[in-house]
Design a protein around this motif. Structure first.
Motif, PDB file in Angstrom:
ATOM      1  N   ALA A  95      96.317 -24.893  -7.027  1.00  0.00           N
ATOM      2  CA  ALA A  95      95.125 -25.718  -7.241  1.00  0.00           C
ATOM      3  C   ALA A  95      93.852 -24.890  -7.119  1.00  0.00           C
ATOM      4  CB  ALA A  95      95.106 -26.867  -6.239  1.00  0.00           C
ATOM      5  N   LEU A  96      93.834 -23.966  -6.150  1.00  0.00           N
ATOM      6  CA  LEU A  96      92.645 -23.140  -5.935  1.00  0.00           C
ATOM      7  C   LEU A  96      92.398 -22.195  -7.103  1.00  0.00           C
ATOM      8  CD1 LEU A  96      90.387 -22.014  -4.085  1.00  0.00           C
ATOM      9  CD2 LEU A  96      92.109 -20.508  -3.084  1.00  0.00           C
ATOM     10  N   THR A  97      93.439 -21.588  -7.637  1.00  0.00           N
ATOM     11  CA  THR A  97      93.262 -20.565  -8.664  1.00  0.00           C
ATOM     12  C   THR A  97      93.154 -21.134 -10.070  1.00  0.00           C
ATOM     13  OG1 THR A  97      95.668 -20.274  -8.761  1.00  0.00           O
ATOM     14  CG2 THR A  97      94.435 -18.805  -7.315  1.00  0.00           C
ATOM     15  N   LEU A  98      93.611 -22.378 -10.289  1.00  0.00           N
ATOM     16  CA  LEU A  98      93.645 -22.908 -11.654  1.00  0.00           C
ATOM     17  C   LEU A  98      92.509 -23.868 -11.966  1.00  0.00           C
ATOM     18  CD1 LEU A  98      97.477 -23.544 -12.096  1.00  0.00           C
ATOM     19  CD2 LEU A  98      96.122 -21.587 -12.836  1.00  0.00           C
ATOM     20  N   ILE A  99      91.890 -24.463 -10.956  1.00  0.00           N
ATOM     21  CA  ILE A  99      90.807 -25.404 -11.241  1.00  0.00           C
ATOM     22  C   ILE A  99      89.597 -24.647 -11.760  1.00  0.00           C
ATOM     23  CG2 ILE A  99      89.786 -25.396  -8.921  1.00  0.00           C
ATOM     24  CD1 ILE A  99      89.461 -28.448  -9.245  1.00  0.00           C
ATOM     25  N   ARG A 100      88.981 -25.179 -12.812  1.00  0.00           N
ATOM     26  CA  ARG A 100      87.837 -24.552 -13.460  1.00  0.00           C
ATOM     27  C   ARG A 100      86.651 -25.508 -13.438  1.00  0.00           C
ATOM     28  NH1 ARG A 100      91.193 -21.097 -12.963  1.00  0.00           N
ATOM     29  NH2 ARG A 100      91.883 -19.559 -14.518  1.00  0.00           N
ATOM     30  N   THR A 101      85.524 -25.053 -13.941  1.00  0.00           N
ATOM     31  CA  THR A 101      84.316 -25.886 -13.902  1.00  0.00           C
ATOM     32  C   THR A 101      84.292 -26.921 -15.007  1.00  0.00           C
ATOM     33  OG1 THR A 101      83.130 -24.227 -15.202  1.00  0.00           O
ATOM     34  CG2 THR A 101      82.963 -24.074 -12.809  1.00  0.00           C
ATOM     35  N   THR A 102      85.166 -26.814 -16.018  1.00  0.00           N
ATOM     36  CA  THR A 102      85.258 -27.834 -17.062  1.00  0.00           C
ATOM     37  C   THR A 102      86.712 -28.265 -17.188  1.00  0.00           C
ATOM     38  OG1 THR A 102      85.664 -26.312 -18.909  1.00  0.00           O
ATOM     39  CG2 THR A 102      83.375 -26.718 -18.309  1.00  0.00           C
ATOM     40  N   ALA A 103      86.908 -29.518 -17.601  1.00  0.00           N
ATOM     41  CA  ALA A 103      88.259 -30.028 -17.784  1.00  0.00           C
ATOM     42  C   ALA A 103      88.982 -29.278 -18.894  1.00  0.00           C
ATOM     43  CB  ALA A 103      88.205 -31.527 -18.101  1.00  0.00           C
ATOM     44  N   GLU A 104      88.256 -28.875 -19.913  1.00  0.00           N
ATOM     45  CA  GLU A 104      88.866 -28.138 -21.017  1.00  0.00           C
ATOM     46  C   GLU A 104      89.432 -26.804 -20.531  1.00  0.00           C
ATOM     47  OE1 GLU A 104      87.598 -26.496 -25.469  1.00  0.00           O
ATOM     48  OE2 GLU A 104      86.157 -27.541 -24.183  1.00  0.00           O
ATOM     49  N   GLN A 105      88.649 -26.095 -19.724  1.00  0.00           N
ATOM     50  CA  GLN A 105      89.131 -24.835 -19.175  1.00  0.00           C
ATOM     51  C   GLN A 105      90.330 -25.055 -18.245  1.00  0.00           C
ATOM     52  OE1 GLN A 105      85.143 -23.479 -17.655  1.00  0.00           O
ATOM     53  NE2 GLN A 105      85.936 -21.502 -18.307  1.00  0.00           N
ATOM     54  N   THR A 106      90.247 -26.091 -17.404  1.00  0.00           N
ATOM     55  CA  THR A 106      91.340 -26.359 -16.475  1.00  0.00           C
ATOM     56  C   THR A 106      92.628 -26.676 -17.219  1.00  0.00           C
ATOM     57  OG1 THR A 106      89.758 -27.204 -14.845  1.00  0.00           O
ATOM     58  CG2 THR A 106      92.066 -27.793 -14.537  1.00  0.00           C
ATOM     59  N   SER A 107      92.547 -27.495 -18.259  1.00  0.00           N
ATOM     60  CA  SER A 107      93.741 -27.852 -19.024  1.00  0.00           C
ATOM     61  C   SER A 107      94.381 -26.621 -19.653  1.00  0.00           C
ATOM     62  CB  SER A 107      93.375 -28.865 -20.115  1.00  0.00           C
ATOM     63  OG  SER A 107      92.820 -30.028 -19.557  1.00  0.00           O
ATOM     64  N   ALA A 108      93.542 -25.752 -20.244  1.00  0.00           N
ATOM     65  CA  ALA A 108      94.082 -24.550 -20.871  1.00  0.00           C
ATOM     66  C   ALA A 108      94.710 -23.624 -19.831  1.00  0.00           C
ATOM     67  CB  ALA A 108      92.975 -23.831 -21.636  1.00  0.00           C
ATOM     68  N   ALA A 109      94.047 -23.485 -18.674  1.00  0.00           N
ATOM     69  CA  ALA A 109      94.579 -22.608 -17.632  1.00  0.00           C
ATOM     70  C   ALA A 109      95.899 -23.145 -17.079  1.00  0.00           C
ATOM     71  CB  ALA A 109      93.563 -22.456 -16.505  1.00  0.00           C
ATOM     72  N   VAL A 110      95.987 -24.465 -16.886  1.00  0.00           N
ATOM     73  CA  VAL A 110      97.210 -25.061 -16.357  1.00  0.00           C
ATOM     74  C   VAL A 110      98.368 -24.864 -17.327  1.00  0.00           C
ATOM     75  CG1 VAL A 110      98.312 -27.277 -15.865  1.00  0.00           C
ATOM     76  CG2 VAL A 110      96.109 -26.720 -14.823  1.00  0.00           C
ATOM     77  N   ALA A 111      98.130 -25.080 -18.609  1.00  0.00           N
ATOM     78  CA  ALA A 111      99.199 -24.929 -19.597  1.00  0.00           C
ATOM     79  C   ALA A 111      99.750 -23.503 -19.591  1.00  0.00           C
ATOM     80  CB  ALA A 111      98.682 -25.308 -20.983  1.00  0.00           C
ATOM     81  N   ARG A 112      98.849 -22.523 -19.606  1.00  0.00           N
ATOM     82  CA  ARG A 112      99.309 -21.130 -19.613  1.00  0.00           C
ATOM     83  C   ARG A 112      99.974 -20.756 -18.287  1.00  0.00           C
ATOM     84  NH1 ARG A 112      94.251 -20.518 -22.389  1.00  0.00           N
ATOM     85  NH2 ARG A 112      93.235 -19.944 -20.424  1.00  0.00           N
TER      86      ARG A 112
END
Length: 738
Positions: free
Chosen positions: A436-453
């Motif tokens: 959760a700490l390393t994957l959460i981003r400042t935008t939902a779009e970034q977070t979704s892309a980071a989580v998928a990868r």
């Protein structure tokens, strides 16, 4: 990876000698390269050696598994998870300062693990506070994730306060080895400091001012190019993050003020060099000479680190203002307007140079004198360190601040992850929190892309880890040999190839670590994937719920508020000069407060990918307009205080009030158009009418303060016109990134 290293590590990779092994070329590129892959490689070597050495010393030298575990994760936290900008020595200095905080976090995590609810409450508070510490600048922002890991690791069962000594000793061992590695191993190439860039700008300004004192009173092509280059070099986005003066302290604020004054001085000197300019008056030449001398002294002071002290420029400025008041009586009516406009521009230039000299001295440690105490531009010079920190922290305690939003987002996500880990008894719950700490981003779009990868990478890494655990058959020697190799790959390939590679390789690394600590089966890889899945889901939920658009929408609102605050400042400033009361404007933010929020949003905006449909606005130009308006509001109300100056005639007051009203209306309209997010942005903001550029007084001659005020309004109109020209209905342009 060899081809990437060869292409990305600068000159060393191009020295291709016959018979030289490729490995030596890569090693040379790693030692001397200046690009991102070389920097990442050096950091990977340092964190791997320090973490593995701490782990092996604790496990096989001291025979204390707890010490070994905390030694490894302390080094990983402060060098692998943290992203502290700067060279190795600069990062080491930051780590030394936060080491007591690390001890406190390990202690707090150990003691609060007694109950799930205490651990969750501690995570909520500590997660918010450490994330909010980003207001102190990029170095604290970079250290915050690593410090959070130092709390996350001990706040899980088993509750073992009797091991606190081993945990603290392991943390200390890992960080001490990291400090040695950062200081001594593979030193980074030196960077150009902001002070050196400001010194270059000051010396360039001195050369420009000297050129303007000789016929034909113009700048050469080379001088103009040098001025533009020196000014652009001080733009925050062009400065390395480690060198940006972003802290709340007096010296950091003064150094930032120095850079802004340097950019303003260079711009004003270029404006003075108009084609067809007449020979300056002797008083003007004397003032330009003093500007050149002051800029030269400032450049020397910035290079040597010794304050130059108060110079003669301020005294010459006072004399020049008094003489231009007298010369007005001797000027013919046909030449008065042009002469006074030029003198107003020259005074703006000299004021910028005086500001540059004072700010540079304050940045170098000189105590403020009576002049600085009276000048509102240097308000920070009279404040103590504690008060300056308090002002910075309190300024962002609002839901409008992106720092506050990020801190709330991270604190809630980590608290939720700790709750799930405690209630569901995840086998390795801290992995869920780490995800959760390393994957959460400042935008939902970034977070979704980071989580998928990350999930794809973790799944592949878990499969590889399961295979490794099966084929190794518990061979300690195999894990000892393979751990440094996997960690080096994780911290070198991961940051350069993306979050998927990072998660996959880190899964392999932690599997080897736990296999050395105790016998494990292939199911450890399964637990790792399930924990990352849980943490990713929590990060995704909070990324969608808590301010999912990041800084892009907030920046639009903040700049809109800034433009309206500029309009209100124009109205209140000119009302003092025209003696016409300004209409009340309830709810208008103060200009300093609006600037603070807009600058923070702009800083985060630069790190985010831009969404289609975002108006292409020169946001940095809007910030500069705010600083320009702020400076004029502090100086113009006192511009007519000299003895012998005359009050404005009724016709001049009417003209100034009319020009001010027109400009205020356009700043208000520009702010309203930017803030209205419910409809598509306009193709361009409305340009300021041409009549505001006419500063000729209705009754000639007029007192100098009239020309000073009109020059200020004309410059603010030019700022708004520039913002209008760069606003388009299509998606963002590359200018937004500059």
């Amino acid at each position: 990876m060899g081809s990437e290293t060869e292409s990305d590590t600068g000159d060393a990779a191009r020295i291709r000698l016959p018979g030289v092994p490729r490995l030596r070329l890569i090693a040379a590129a790693l030692r001397h390269g200046t690009r991102s892959s070389a920097s990442t490689g050096r950091r990977a070597v340092r964190v791997t050696l320090s973490a593995v050495a701490a782990f092996y010393i604790g496990l096989y030298g001291l025979h204390e598994p707890v010490t070994a575990t905390y030694g490894l994760f302390a080094a990983v936290a402060m060098a692998g998870l943290s992203r502290i900008p700067g060279t190795g020595r600069q990062r080491a200095a930051v780590v030394v300062r936060v080491l007591p905080v690390g001890w406190f976090l390990v202690t707090a995590g150990t003691l609060l693990a007694v109950h799930t609810w205490t651990a969750v409450a501690g995570m909520l508070v500590i997660g918010f506070l450490l994330s909010y510490a980003a207001v102190a600048g990029p170095r604290m922002a970079g250290a915050a994730p690593g410090l959070l890991l130092l709390y996350i690791l001990p706040c899980f069962p088993p509750y073992a306060p009797q091991t606190l000594g081993e945990r603290l000793s392991g943390t200390t061992l890992g960080i001490l080895l990291l400090l040695l590695a950062e200081t001594l191993l593979l030193p980074d190439p030196p960077t150009t400091s902001y002070r050196a860039l400001s010194a270059d700008a000051a010396m360039t300004a001195a050369r420009l001012a000297s050129e303007l004192t000789h016929p034909p009173w113009l700048l050469s092509t080379g001088a103009g190019t040098a001025a533009r280059s020196a000014g652009e070099a001080l733009r925050p986005s062009r400065v390395q993050e480690s060198e940006r003066p972003a802290g709340p302290g007096r010296k950091e604020r003064a150094l930032a003020h120095t850079g802004m004054a340097g950019r303003l001085l260079l711009a004003r000197l270029q404006e003075l060099a108009e084609p067809g300019a007449r020979e300056p008056r002797p008083q003007s030449l004397a003032l330009l000479d003093e500007v050149a001398a002051s800029a030269r002294r400032t450049s020397v002071a910035l290079r040597t680190g010794r304050p130059a002290g108060p110079g003669r420029l301020v005294d010459v400025l006072v004399v020049h203002r008094r003489l231009r008041t007298v010369s007005i009586k001797e000027a013919t009516s046909g030449s008065t307007a042009f002469a006074m406009q030029r003198q107003a521009m020259l005074l703006e230039t000299a004021y910028a140079c005086a500001t540059l000299a004072t700010a540079a001295d304050l940045a170098l440690g000189r105590r403020p004198g009576p002049a600085e105490a009276r000048d509102g531009s240097f308000w920070y010079a009279r404040e103590g360190t504690v008060r300056l920190w308090a002002r910075r922290l309190s300024a962002h305690l609002t839901v409008r601040s992106v720092y506050f939003q990020n801190a709330v987002r991270v604190g809630l996500a980590l608290a939720a992850a700790r709750t799930v880990a405690g209630l569901d008894s995840l086998p390795h719950g801290f992995w869920a929190m780490l995800a959760a700490l390393t994957l959460i981003r400042t935008t939902a779009e970034q977070t979704s892309a980071a989580v998928a990868r990350a999930l794809v990478g973790t799944l592949l890494g878990a499969l590889a880890a399961a295979a490794m655990l099966v084929f190794a058959h518990g061979s300690t020697t195999a894990y000892v040999v393979v751990l440094p190799v996997i960690m080096l790959a994780a911290f070198w390939i991961g940051p350069t190839r993306g979050v998927g590679w990072a998660q996959g390789l880190f899964t392999l690394a932690v599997s080897a670590v736990f296999a050395l600590l105790a016998p494990v089966t292939w199911q450890l890889a399964e637990f790792r994937f399930l924990d990352v899945l849980a943490g990713s889901a929590i990060g995704l939920v909070f990324g969608l719920l808590a301010w999912p658009r990041g800084a892009q929408k907030e920046l639009r609102r903040d700049v809109a508020a800034l433009l309206r605050a500029i309009g209100a400042t124009i109205a209140s400033t000119t009302s003092v000069l025209t003696e016409v009361p300004v209409r009340g404007q309830p709810g208008r933010p103060s200009l300093p407060g609006a600037l603070t929020l807009a600058e923070a949003s702009f800083a985060q905006y630069q790190s985010e990918p831009q969404r289609p449909g975002t108006p292409s606005v020169d946001w940095h130009a809007a910030l500069m307009a705010g600083h320009h308006a702020l400076r004029g509001s502090r100086h113009l109300p006192h511009a007519g205080d000299l003895a012998g100056s005359r009050p404005l005639a009724p016709a001049c007051r009417a003209k100034l009030a009319r020009d001010s009203d027109v400009l205020v209306q356009h700043y208000e309209r520009a702010g309203a158009l930017l803030e209205d997010a419910r409809r598509a942005p306009p193709k361009a903001l409305p340009p300021v009418p041409d009549e505001t550029a006419d500063s000729r007084p209705p009754d000639d001659p007029a007192p100098p303060v009239y020309y000073d005020a009109e020059a200020w309004l004309r410059a603010l109109a030019a700022d708004l016109d520039h913002i209008a020209r760069t606003t388009a209905a299509a998606g963002p342009s590359p200018k937004d990134r500059s």
